[in-house]
Design an enzyme around this catalytic site. Structure first.
Site, PDB file in Angstrom:
ATOM      1  N   TYR A 177       0.840  -1.212   0.000  1.00 36.37           N
ATOM      2  CA  TYR A 177       0.000   0.000   0.000  1.00 36.37           C
ATOM      3  C   TYR A 177       0.865   1.248   0.000  1.00 36.37           C
ATOM      4  CZ  TYR A 177      -4.033   2.891   1.493  1.00 36.37           C
ATOM      5  OH  TYR A 177      -5.043   3.820   1.583  1.00 36.37           O
ATOM      6  N   ASP A 183      -4.899   6.767  -2.867  1.00 40.48           N
ATOM      7  CA  ASP A 183      -6.203   7.183  -2.339  1.00 40.48           C
ATOM      8  C   ASP A 183      -6.710   8.403  -3.119  1.00 40.48           C
ATOM      9  OD1 ASP A 183      -8.303   6.759  -0.589  1.00 40.48           O
ATOM     10  OD2 ASP A 183      -7.490   8.044   0.974  1.00 40.48           O
ATOM     11  N   LYS A 402      -7.779  -5.109   8.058  1.00 39.16           N
ATOM     12  CA  LYS A 402      -7.598  -3.853   8.810  1.00 39.16           C
ATOM     13  C   LYS A 402      -7.417  -4.177  10.287  1.00 39.16           C
ATOM     14  CE  LYS A 402      -8.022   0.599   9.849  1.00 39.16           C
ATOM     15  NZ  LYS A 402      -7.331   1.755   9.256  1.00 39.16           N
ATOM     16  N   ASP A 408      -9.165   5.133  10.863  1.00 37.23           N
ATOM     17  CA  ASP A 408      -9.378   5.299   9.414  1.00 37.23           C
ATOM     18  C   ASP A 408      -9.023   6.708   8.934  1.00 37.23           C
ATOM     19  OD1 ASP A 408     -10.426   2.714   8.995  1.00 37.23           O
ATOM     20  OD2 ASP A 408     -12.421   3.362   9.624  1.00 37.23           O
TER      21      ASP A 408
END
Ligand SMILES: *[C@@H]1O[C@H](CO)[C@@H](O)[C@H](O)[C@H]1NC(C)=O
Ligand SMILES: *[C@@H]1O[C@H](CO)[C@@H](O)[C@H](O)[C@H]1NC(C)=O
Length: 453
Positions: A177, A183, A402, A408
């Protein structure tokens, strides 16, 4: 990469018609394929839904997912030499056999330490004990910056030693990631690399560093979730300029990640595929399947790419007892409906994918105001524990991707990484920055866990 096509063609029909290859599926509820195994392997029940052809010698002599080929070994028994191949084979189908079968999953000390610190701050004895039990549940480690990559070497060394002493080989679960302009449709999880500033080269270097760590431990199996949200954003968010700008780079970077990890022979990859409330809308299914399949094929159909990961860091049920009202209008109102709808489209596009599904924070349903609400949803509970007893031959394992308790996104509207989703009335507040510990949220996950801890 070159496929020894002649050899494959010579070998495959015999397996397909009569027997499952070593590591292939050979039984389980709903299984209609071969129930006998290739010579040298025995059909072994993993759970009611899955039986697998395991080598009868206990030596990793079979192919580790090469669709019946025998050139690369991905499983080794502790104490026995691992045979590695310098030229991994390419096949036209994803890796055969459930990669979670026959392994223990490594518990990362980082999350265990976070949980221990959190539990130390809980005064109620019952809640504290429940909180402590979370440290024994495997989650994935997110490699979201290059600086964290050396930790992977530490974990792999540790896992290798544990596998040798227990006699059961280990899995280390990671999330890849670190895309440049990460994102692209939101703000909370922006990454360290930008496309404008050498992002693609920096990303390739990040992958190379992951590869260098994994290469040292061929006896440890790695399960990798590849780049949460990235490809789903390319399916539905190309109207966002940052996403359309990133399209070419995302595809080049993800392709590079798949190909480099594939060469190692012990890394099973699952591409992130959003969730039911995103790509599960009927209009999105075909474009999504086409994107995943074309990426898979253009990467050379890497034989260790096992399929797709869904619901990563999200809150959907795998199988909801009734549709959450927020899902109104979508027949794919939970992950199993989404997966069952997506799988045939993938199959017909040439990517017969298997799945893993994140249920880490899906214990409580009907708590969101909109299906798109993803940030620290108030009232969430830990969900179904990781298991290969999934109820679906399409799903290899329920997983916790997660790590519950890691935030978050911040609810501080002055922060540069503030995303308005984290300020909604169904988002738990005040929330710290993404990735940092969110104690109040963790305590709620513990007390509302379903099934209970
Ligand atoms: C524990 O509680 C104290 C006091 O509220 C706080 O300062 C500390 O940061 C907390 N630690 C954790 C791990 O939440
Ligand atoms: C919110 O973010 C701003 C900007 O980063 C910072 O100055 C401020 O201290 C933060 N407020 C809180 C309560 O953390």
């Amino acid at each position: 990469m070159f496929t020894p096509l002649v050899a494959l063609l010579a070998i495959l029909p015999a397996f397909v018609n009569a027997q499952s290859p070593v590591w292939g599926q050979c039984g389980g509820q709903g299984w209609t394929g071969a129930t006998t195994c290739a010579s040298g392997s025995v059909c072994t029940v993993s759970n009611p839904y899955y039986s697998q052809c395991l080598p009868s010698t206990g030596n990793g002599g079979g192919g580790g997912g090469g669709g019946g080929t025998t050139t690369s070994s991905t499983v080794s028994q502790p104490g026995q030499p691992t045979s590695t191949s310098s030229s991994p084979t390419t096949s036209s189908t994803p890796a055969a056999g459930n990669p979670f079968a026959g392994h223990n999953i490594y518990l990362t000390p980082f999350y265990a330490a976070e949980v221990a610190a959190a539990a130390a701050n809980i005064s109620d004895a019952t809640t504290k004990a429940k909180a402590l039990s979370v440290a024994k549940i495997p989650t994935f480690t997110w490699f979201d910056t290059v600086s964290k990559v050396p930790d992977l070497g530490t974990y792999l060394a540790d896992a290798s030693a544990q596998g040798k002493s227990s006699g059961t080989p280990m899995i280390v679960q990671i999330v890849v990631y670190d895309l440049p302009d990460r994102d692209c449709a939101a703000l909370a999880s922006n990454g360290e690399f930008s496309i404008a500033n050498n992002g693609q080269a920096n990303y390739f270097n990040y992958i190379d560093q992951l590869v260098a760590q994994i290469k040292k431990f061929p006896d440890v199996r790695v399960i990798a979730v590849i780049e949460p949200d990235s490809l789903a954003n390319l399916v539905t968010n190309l109207n966002v300029q940052k996403c359309s700008n990133a399209q070419t780079t995302y595809l080049a970077c993800v392709t590079y990640a798949l190909q480099q990890l594939n060469k190692l022979g012990n890394v099973y990859s699952y591409l992130d595929a959003g969730h039911a409330g995103w790509l599960g809308w009927p209009a999105n299914l075909t474009p999504a399947a086409q994107l995943f399949a074309s990426l898979f094929k253009s990467a050379g159909s890497p034989n260790m790419v096992r399929g797709l990961a869904t619901n990563v860091a999200n809150y959907n049920a795998l199988s909801a007892s009734s549709p959450d009202p927020i899902t109104q209008g979508n027949s794919n109102y939970d992950e199993i409906h989404y997966i069952n709808a997506l799988a045939p489209a993938l199959q017909s596009s040439g990517f017969p994918a298997h799945f893993i599904v994140d249920q880490g924070r899906s214990g409580v349903q009907n708590i969101r105001q909109q299906w798109g609400d993803w940030c620290n949803v108030k009232g969430s509970g830990f969900g179904t524990r990781p298991t290969t007893n999934t109820g679906s031959s399409l799903i290899d394992s329920i997983v916790w991707v997660k790590p519950g308790g890691e935030c978050d996104g911040t609810s501080n509207s002055s922060s540069p990484r503030y995303d308005s989703h984290c300020g909604l009335s169904d988002a738990d507040q005040p929330a710290p920055e993404a990735g940092t510990w969110f104690q109040e949220f963790f305590v709620t996950l513990v007390t509302k866990a379903n099934p209970p801890l």
